[in-house]
Design an enzyme around this catalytic site. Structure first.
Site, PDB file in Angstrom:
ATOM      1  N   LYS A 711       0.861  -1.184   0.000  1.00  0.00           N
ATOM      2  CA  LYS A 711       0.000   0.000   0.000  1.00  0.00           C
ATOM      3  C   LYS A 711       0.895   1.231   0.000  1.00  0.00           C
ATOM      4  O   LYS A 711       1.707   1.418   0.900  1.00  0.00           O
ATOM      5  CB  LYS A 711      -0.904   0.008   1.230  1.00  0.00           C
ATOM      6  CG  LYS A 711      -1.839   1.219   1.277  1.00  0.00           C
ATOM      7  CD  LYS A 711      -2.482   1.410   2.646  1.00  0.00           C
ATOM      8  CE  LYS A 711      -3.469   0.338   2.969  1.00  0.00           C
ATOM      9  NZ  LYS A 711      -4.171   0.614   4.248  1.00  0.00           N
ATOM     10  N   ASP A 819     -13.208   0.539  12.732  1.00  0.00           N
ATOM     11  CA  ASP A 819     -13.695   0.568  11.353  1.00  0.00           C
ATOM     12  C   ASP A 819     -13.895  -0.851  10.837  1.00  0.00           C
ATOM     13  O   ASP A 819     -13.467  -1.196   9.738  1.00  0.00           O
ATOM     14  CB  ASP A 819     -12.715   1.340  10.465  1.00  0.00           C
ATOM     15  CG  ASP A 819     -13.358   1.746   9.132  1.00  0.00           C
ATOM     16  OD1 ASP A 819     -14.601   1.693   9.031  1.00  0.00           O
ATOM     17  OD2 ASP A 819     -12.628   2.121   8.211  1.00  0.00           O
TER      18      ASP A 819
END
Length: 996
Positions: A711, A819
């Site tokens: 990422k 989350d």
């Protein structure tokens, strides 16, 4: 043609005249009622219009040929409530339409039924507001509208019923406060408003005027504030239930005046202070449940002298000792006092005078021996006393207690040998003796423990061989016996344990060799035999254990080669150090990251420092000469070309690259088999597999053949609001730091592995293990959602739950993900789940005032717990709500938010659809119906996790346990008490702090 039509008319008129001549007027009204209702089961088939009166019709009662009662309960009839028809029956006093499909709204015309005494429309599909004119019924004594979809406030006029004795509005959608005018109903004997989403409001003081009241149920009514002292005026009250609210302050002393009370339920509030003195005056009290509050002080002696059946005071702050008089209660079958600060010895006659079934005294400071009389009445099912200071032997009388199902004696100071009968109790599925000083061996009587699933004996002084009879325990899932002195080999029969998931015998004195046939352990996840004296070779069939995640055979006497198949397993931990292994390592294991897994094996030879000093004389001279020749030739041929290419294109290459390798800083969290250069060389557009406002994700295939996901996050850019995201004002640097700090220190098979991070001034890289099947959200809601059958979805749910349970219960301090959503649950090649994306995770550190609040909301639409949106308070319950939404996604196949839901999210849509259409309309049509029972159990777990009240949500440890039980045993469903849920199905508190 006209003659034919005229003939039909004549026949119709003749028939009508015949009917009028046969059936009286009230019968005609009821026949009209039949015509207005749907009757799919033909329950009204006996309503024959050729009868002279309706008095013999099903559900009809007459007095002197006049209809006085109509009982159509449980007939499955549907349609609007026929008030206009029923009110024409002049003497109708009793109407019961319980558990049907009566729908639409109640109109004001019902107030015309002036003779009604009893009206029961509970468990139907009524909607809309309560009729304001209903109190105009002068004789009405019984009104039950429970279990509908009625909404709006309770009208003030409902305080003007002249004769009402029972008012039940349970489980509707009523809003507004409880009106003080209800205190005017002085004839009322029962008031039940439980399970309605009222606005936060006080208990009206005026309810103290209901001096004839016998039952007051205000469970889960969003009540706040103090319990009014005026309730002490209800001198005929028998049942008081104020549970599942947010009441605070002390229990009013006036409650001890209610000498007729049989049941008091105050659990799940925030009450504080001592139990009021004088509870001994309540001589009729059978049940007291004030658990999960903040009560303090000692347990009153006069309370324990009452003829109690159930006493639940767990999770408070009580101190002092357990009054000996508690053992004199002749009806006591349930005693739960765990999670307090009680000390002293237990009454040695506890259970001698009562049919004790459930005893939970865990997490206190009791000392002394267990009472020998606990099972004298032969009813004891659960004995839970973990985390105390109890000592002495296990009473021999417990060895004959055939009713026992759960025995948890761990974390005490017990000693001596375990009575042989304990090992063989036929119904026990959990036997936990961990962290005591027990001695002796496992008795062969264990063959009789056919229901045993969890056998946990670690940290004791057990010795002797493991009996062959252990292999007869077909249901055994965990066998943990570390830190003991067991000797001899593992019995050959142990390979018969097909359900075994954990086998842990590290730090014992086992010898011999591993038994043949271990490939039958298809579900084995954890195998730890470290620090024993086991020899022989490591069998190749160990590679057949496809779900094996933890393998530790270190500090034994294993010899021979390392099985090649080990490199194909997805091991989170591998340790074969300090054995007598030899030969070369399998290629995939001969890496620096595995060095510590093989140290202490002098015979192993590989070019890793500490394992082998050189390649020795085993290499032939010819092979070395050939290798050197090839190297020299290659150098001569390509040297000029390589140098020319390097200088010619160096500037072009550096200009094309936006990344300057010389400025990168590498921080690793695992032993790496690659360098940052290998990662950087693969960051081109051909390898992009995902992108967003924060950066891109690349798939990188390393030279070793391994695959990682990278990422790339650009620094200094604020994260914009993406689809479904509501977090605002977060800077990507903070998210990067949080991700690194969180994933860098945790290790779990169901948490995505962060290999390393690379940083420079303008760019940051996170290198993860690669998940071939992407995210659960993309797969479930994409075109390939049909690939996820129920067993696969169930496996994903269990894996994700175990990952979150690790964060909540095994990390210090606990970590809240904040989350949790289906897009943050990644799937490996075998659809194993990993929890990912910890950019907004927080370590929960409580302050003296409670749980820390955050300055912004983190999470995604449809997954945010309702209390988090307005309190910003961070705790594990927020994650549990989000996980519950994921569970509902797995069952329904629906997204968390969908235009089809309108302004609702998935949770609200599920609740509405469940009430109106049933569970069959919720289950994903792509799932095989043969799994319906297991799917429904999982669905119920999802509903528990998404409870609007955080305190009602089970812990993640409890969720894992419930999921593991799905499909393997019938779960105990919540009992109902006269239409309301019993509090005793909340079992989470009994499994705190230990293996469950």
């Amino acid at each position: 043609m006209r003659k034919a039509e005229l003939g039909i008319v004549v026949i119709y008129l003749e028939t009508l005249v015949t009917l009028v001549a046969c059936l009286n007027q009230e019968g005609l009204y009821l026949y009209e009622l039949k015509q207005s209702l749907d009757d799919p089961e033909s329950r009204l088939s006996s309503w024959n219009p050729r009868d002279s009166t309706p008095c013999n019709w099903y559900g009809v009662t007459c007095t002197n040929t006049s209809v006085t009662a109509l009982d159509l309960s449980d007939t499955n009839v549907g349609g609007p409530f026929p008030g206009g028809i029923l009110c024409r029956l002049p003497n109708l006093s009793w109407v019961n339409l319980f558990n049907n499909s009566i729908n639409e709204t109640l109109t004001e015309e019902i107030s015309l039924c002036g003779s009604l005494l009893h009206l029961d429309l509970s468990q139907n599909l009524l909607s809309g507001p309560l009729p304001r004119a209903l109190p105009g019924l002068p004789r009405l004594r019984y009104l039950d509208l429970s279990g509908n979809n009625l909404s709006g406030p309770i009208p003030e006029s409902y305080g003007s019923f002249p004769s009402l004795e029972v008012l039940s509005l349970v489980s509707n959608l009523l809003q507004g406060p409880i009106p003080p005018s209800l205190g005017n109903l002085t004839s009322l004997k029962m008031l039940n408003l439980s399970y309605n989403p009222f606005v936060p409001s006080l208990i009206p003081d005026t309810l103290g005027n209901l001096t004839n009241l016998q039952v007051l149920w205000l469970t889960q009514c969003n009540l706040v504030g103090l319990i009014p002292d005026t309730l002490g005026n209800l001198l005929h009250l028998q049942d008081l239930d104020l549970a599942l609210n947010d009441l605070y302050g002390p229990i009013p002393p006036s409650i001890v005046r209610l000498t007729t009370l049989r049941q008091i339920e105050l659990y799940n509030n925030s009450l504080s202070g001592d139990l009021p003195p004088g509870l001994g005056n309540l001589t009729n009290l059978r049940l007291l449940d004030a658990s999960m509050n903040h009560l303090t002080g000692p347990i009153p002696h006069d309370l324990c002298s009452l003829p109690l059946e159930s006493l639940n005071l767990y999770e408070n702050r009580f101190q002092g000792t357990l009054p000996p008089s508690i053992a004199n209660s002749p009806y006591l079958y349930e005693l739960r006092l765990f999670g307090n600060r009680l000390s002293g010895p237990l009454p040695q006659n506890l259970g001698s005078n009562s049919p004790l079934r459930w005893l939970d005294l865990s997490s206190n400071q009791f000392w002394g021996p267990l009472p020998p009389t606990l099972c004298r009445m032969g009813a004891l099912e659960e004995l839970l006393v973990i985390y105390n200071l109890l000592s002495g032997d296990i009473p021999p009388t417990l060895a004959t207690c055939q009713t026992l199902t759960r025995v948890r004696l761990g974390f005490n100071r017990f000693s001596g040998e375990v009575p042989s009968g304990i090992w063989g109790l036929p119904h026990v599925y959990l036997l936990e003796l961990v962290d005591n000083s027990f001695s002796g061996s496992i008795s062969r009587t264990i063959a009789g423990a056919g229901n045993l699933s969890l056998l946990i004996l670690s940290k004791n002084n057990f010795s002797g061989p493991i009996p062959d009879e252990v292999g007869w325990l077909d249901n055994l899932v965990e066998f943990s016996a570390a830190d003991n002195s067991f000797t001899g080999p593992l019995p050959d029969s142990i390979v018969n344990l097909a359900q075994l998931g954990i086998l842990d015998f590290h730090n014992n004195r086992l010898s011999g060799v591993l038994p043949k046939g271990i490939r039958s352990w298809k579900k084995l996840n954890d195998l730890n035999l470290a620090n024993n004296q086991i020899g022989g070779t490591i069998p190749e069939e160990i590679a057949a254990l496809s779900v094996l995640n933890f393998l530790d055979l270190s500090r034994n006497r294993f010899s021979g080669r390392v099985p090649t198949g080990l490199q194909n397993l997805k091991l989170n931990q591998l340790n074969l150090s300090y054995n007598r292994l030899s030969g070369e390592l399998p290629r995939m294991l001969a890496k620096d990251m595995y060095r510590s897994s093989f140290i202490g094996n002098p015979g192993l030879c590989v070019d890793l420092k500490g394992l082998c000093d050189g390649r020795g004389q085993e290499k032939s001279v010819g092979y070395v000469w050939l290798l050197r020749t090839i190297f020299v030739v290659a150098t001569l041929v390509f040297f000029v070309g390589v140098v020319w290419f390097y200088f010619r294109y160096r500037n072009f290459r550096d200009a094309k690259r936006a990344i300057d390798k010389s400025k990168w800083t590498l921080m690793s969290f695992h032993k790496l088999g690659f360098s940052e250069d290998e990662i950087l060389n693969c960051l081109d557009e051909d390898n992009v597999i995902g992108s967003g406002s924060s950066g891109k994700v690349y798939k990188v295939v390393l030279s070793s053949g391994e695959v990682v996901a990278v990422k790339k996050i650009w620094g200094g850019v604020k994260k914009e609001v993406e689809s479904g995201d509501v977090e605002k004002g977060r800077v990507q640097d903070n998210a990067f730091d949080t991700e690194v700090e969180t994933l860098g220190k945790i290790r779990h098979k169901n948490i995505v592995k962060l290999w390393c991070c690379c940083t420079t001034r303008d760019c940051k890289l996170l290198v993860y293990e690669y998940m071939p099947n992407g995210s659960l959200g993309d797969l479930l809601h994409g075109s390939k959602g049909g690939l996820l059958d129920w067993p696969t979805r169930y496996k994903i749910a269990v894996d994700a739950a175990e990952g979150l349970s690790y964060l909540h219960h095994d990390c210090v301090p606990p970590i809240v993900h904040r989350d949790v959503k289906s897009n943050n649950i990644l799937l490996d090649g075998d659809f194993g789940a990993r929890v990912a994306d910890f950019g907004v995770a927080k370590a929960v550190e409580t302050t003296p005032k409670g749980t820390k609040s955050m300055s912004v909301i983190a999470g995604s639409c449809g997954y945010i717990a309702p209390e988090y949106a307005y309190t910003l308070r961070v705790n594990e319950k927020s994650d549990i709500y989000s996980f519950g939404v994921v569970m509902l996604e797995l069952v329904t196949g629906r997204r968390s938010v969908d235009p089809e839901f309108g302004e609702k999210d998935l949770v609200k849509w599920v609740c509405t659809t469940l009430d109106q259409k049933g569970v069959d309309h919720l289950i994903d049509s792509r799932l095989d119906s043969c799994f319906k029972e297991e799917i429904c159990k999982a669905f119920n777990i999802g509903l528990m996790c998404t409870s609007p009240l955080p305190i009602n949500r089970p812990s993640m440890r409890r969720v894992v346990k419930m999921l593991q039980e799905v499909g393997t045993e019938n779960q105990t469903k919540p009992a109902k008490k006269d239409g309301k849920l019993s509090p005793y199905y909340y079992d989470d508190a009994s499994d705190h702090g230990s293996v469950a």
